[in-house]
Design a protein around this motif. Structure first.
Motif, PDB file in Angstrom:
ATOM      1  N   UNK A 151       0.735  -1.221   0.009  1.00 55.43           N
ATOM      2  CA  UNK A 151       0.057   0.071  -0.007  1.00 55.43           C
ATOM      3  C   UNK A 151       0.732   1.350  -0.092  1.00 55.43           C
ATOM      4  N   UNK A 152       2.056   1.065  -0.346  1.00 59.27           N
ATOM      5  CA  UNK A 152       3.013   2.376  -0.209  1.00 59.27           C
ATOM      6  C   UNK A 152       3.854   2.335  -1.476  1.00 59.27           C
ATOM      7  N   UNK A 153       4.287   3.644  -1.497  1.00 62.25           N
ATOM      8  CA  UNK A 153       5.292   3.763  -2.800  1.00 62.25           C
ATOM      9  C   UNK A 153       6.769   3.584  -2.263  1.00 62.25           C
ATOM     10  N   UNK A 154       7.523   3.057  -3.066  1.00 63.54           N
ATOM     11  CA  UNK A 154       8.962   2.674  -2.506  1.00 63.54           C
ATOM     12  C   UNK A 154       9.829   3.567  -3.540  1.00 63.54           C
ATOM     13  N   UNK A 187       9.893   5.705  -8.759  1.00 58.76           N
ATOM     14  CA  UNK A 187       9.146   5.464  -7.613  1.00 58.76           C
ATOM     15  C   UNK A 187       8.481   4.024  -8.115  1.00 58.76           C
ATOM     16  N   UNK A 188       8.559   3.345  -7.284  1.00 60.65           N
ATOM     17  CA  UNK A 188       7.931   1.623  -7.204  1.00 60.65           C
ATOM     18  C   UNK A 188       6.392   1.939  -6.542  1.00 60.65           C
ATOM     19  N   UNK A 239       4.796  -9.333  -4.861  1.00 64.78           N
ATOM     20  CA  UNK A 239       4.750  -7.999  -4.712  1.00 64.78           C
ATOM     21  C   UNK A 239       5.032  -7.540  -6.008  1.00 64.78           C
ATOM     22  N   UNK A 240       3.934  -6.634  -6.484  1.00 62.31           N
ATOM     23  CA  UNK A 240       4.020  -6.359  -7.903  1.00 62.31           C
ATOM     24  C   UNK A 240       3.862  -4.734  -7.919  1.00 62.31           C
ATOM     25  N   UNK A 241       4.946  -4.041  -8.676  1.00 59.17           N
ATOM     26  CA  UNK A 241       4.983  -2.472  -8.550  1.00 59.17           C
ATOM     27  C   UNK A 241       5.014  -2.085  -9.953  1.00 59.17           C
ATOM     28  N   UNK A 273       7.854  -2.348 -15.044  1.00 56.73           N
ATOM     29  CA  UNK A 273       7.224  -3.060 -13.676  1.00 56.73           C
ATOM     30  C   UNK A 273       8.251  -3.681 -13.153  1.00 56.73           C
ATOM     31  N   UNK A 274       8.004  -3.977 -11.774  1.00 59.52           N
ATOM     32  CA  UNK A 274       8.983  -4.673 -11.103  1.00 59.52           C
ATOM     33  C   UNK A 274       8.333  -5.503 -10.113  1.00 59.52           C
ATOM     34  N   UNK A 275       8.677  -6.735  -9.852  1.00 62.34           N
ATOM     35  CA  UNK A 275       8.106  -7.729  -8.968  1.00 62.34           C
ATOM     36  C   UNK A 275       8.874  -8.758  -8.248  1.00 62.34           C
TER      37      UNK A 275
END
Length: 182
Positions: free
Chosen positions: A30-33, A39-40, A91-93, A106-108
């Motif tokens: 639920x947060x941005x990395x 930003x992810x 975890x998928x961003x 994307x990154x996961x």
């Protein structure tokens, strides 16, 4: 098959002190990395759109990805993303370029909860960002989150032999360990 494991990223690696920027009360999905230039952002089902579909149907973008062997219709992508979002060990961003606000990839990663190991992957769909270090930047918040907050002990990753760019990136930030079995 070869196994790559994280090595020390070193002082010259593109870093940001992501730990100080995390809100410890927000769950990871639920947060941005944050990373240096990107930003992810947690991937949502609404993000399965023409842009994402275009990346996954661009033969050059997916040349070295397993997705090239899968159904990449919008319906199949929505189904896949729904499953990933529902899985507590995935975890998928989206990778969002901070300066422009553009979604560029994307990154996961996925955690094996029994062994507390993980594997990860990324896709940079916007070619103008290839070769600029974005894929390396994406590793920092992913590894920080996995090791520091989620208790992952080891990461595994790999690249096809022909994928010279990913081989280069892996050599910069991971250690090579020959597989003991194929």
């Amino acid at each position: 098959m070869a196994i790559w494991r994280p090595a020390s990223l070193g002082e010259n690696f593109m870093t940001c002190d992501s730990k100080r920027q995390y809100d410890a009360l927000d769950p990871p999905l639920q947060r941005t990395l944050p990373a240096r230039d990107v930003d992810l952002v947690p991937f949502r089902l609404e993000d399965v759109d023409a842009l994402y579909h275009g990346w996954l149907n661009d033969d050059e973008v997916i040349e070295y990805l397993e997705v090239r062997f899968s159904d990449r219709s919008m319906a199949a992508l929505r189904s896949y993303v729904s499953g990933v979002i529902a899985d507590p060990n995935r975890y998928f961003y989206l990778v969002v370029h901070r300066k422009t606000g553009r979604r560029i990839g994307t990154a996961s990663f996925a955690i094996n909860p029994i062994h507390m190991t993980a594997n990860w992957g990324y896709l940079i769909g916007e070619r103008e960002f290839w070769g600029g270090g974005i894929s390396l930047q994406v590793q920092i918040p992913i590894l920080d989150l996995a090791f520091d907050e989620l208790g992952v002990r080891r990461f595994y990753g790999g690249a096809f032999f022909e994928n010279v760019r990913s081989q280069f990136n892996l050599r910069r930030s991971f250690r090579f360990h020959p597989s003991t079995s194929d």
